[in-house]
Design a protein around this motif. Structure first.
Motif: not given
Length: 125
Positions: A90, A85-86, A123, A10-13
């Motif tokens: 996901t 990443l956007k 994301v 899991s990552v942020q935008d």
């Protein structure tokens, strides 16, 4: 042939992740490798591929300039470096392997005879 994918998370935008897929049971250098993804409620779609000849990778238009597909034949591993990443990236990401893959067939999931178990990329915005 067994494919083991890893590296999801899991990552942020705007974040980055690197997926890896290690292959066993076949001469890796003779395999063309692909990455596909499947978002909830959607069909599996092509993301990137690199042929056994290690020629220039091929990408889905929406990931060009953000994702980089590469392979290390000495490690029997293919990578997918994902930058910028956007949320729409996901999905569950799958690696796949094929023999004798021609250029025109690289984007078709049906061209690949071997699949890994998938790794989830989330994301958040």
């Amino acid at each position: 042939v067994q494919l083991q994918a890893s590296g999801g998370g899991s990552v942020q935008d705007g974040g980055s992740l690197r997926l890896s897929c290690t292959v066993s049971g076949r001469t890796f250098s003779r395999l063309s490798m692909g990455w596909f993804r499947q978002a909830p409620g959607k069909e599996r779609e092509f993301v990137a591929a690199i042929r056994s000849t290690n020629s220039n990778p091929y990408y889905k238009d929406s990931v060009k300039g953000r994702f980089t597909c590469s392979r290390d034949n000495a490690k029997n591993t293919v990578y997918l470096q994902m930058n910028s990443l956007k949320p729409e990236d996901t999905a569950v990401y799958y690696c796949a392997a094929a023999t004798g893959l021609i250029l025109s067939a690289m984007t078709s999931a049906q061209s690949y005879g071997y699949w890994g178990q998938g790794t989830l990329v989330t994301v958040s915005s």
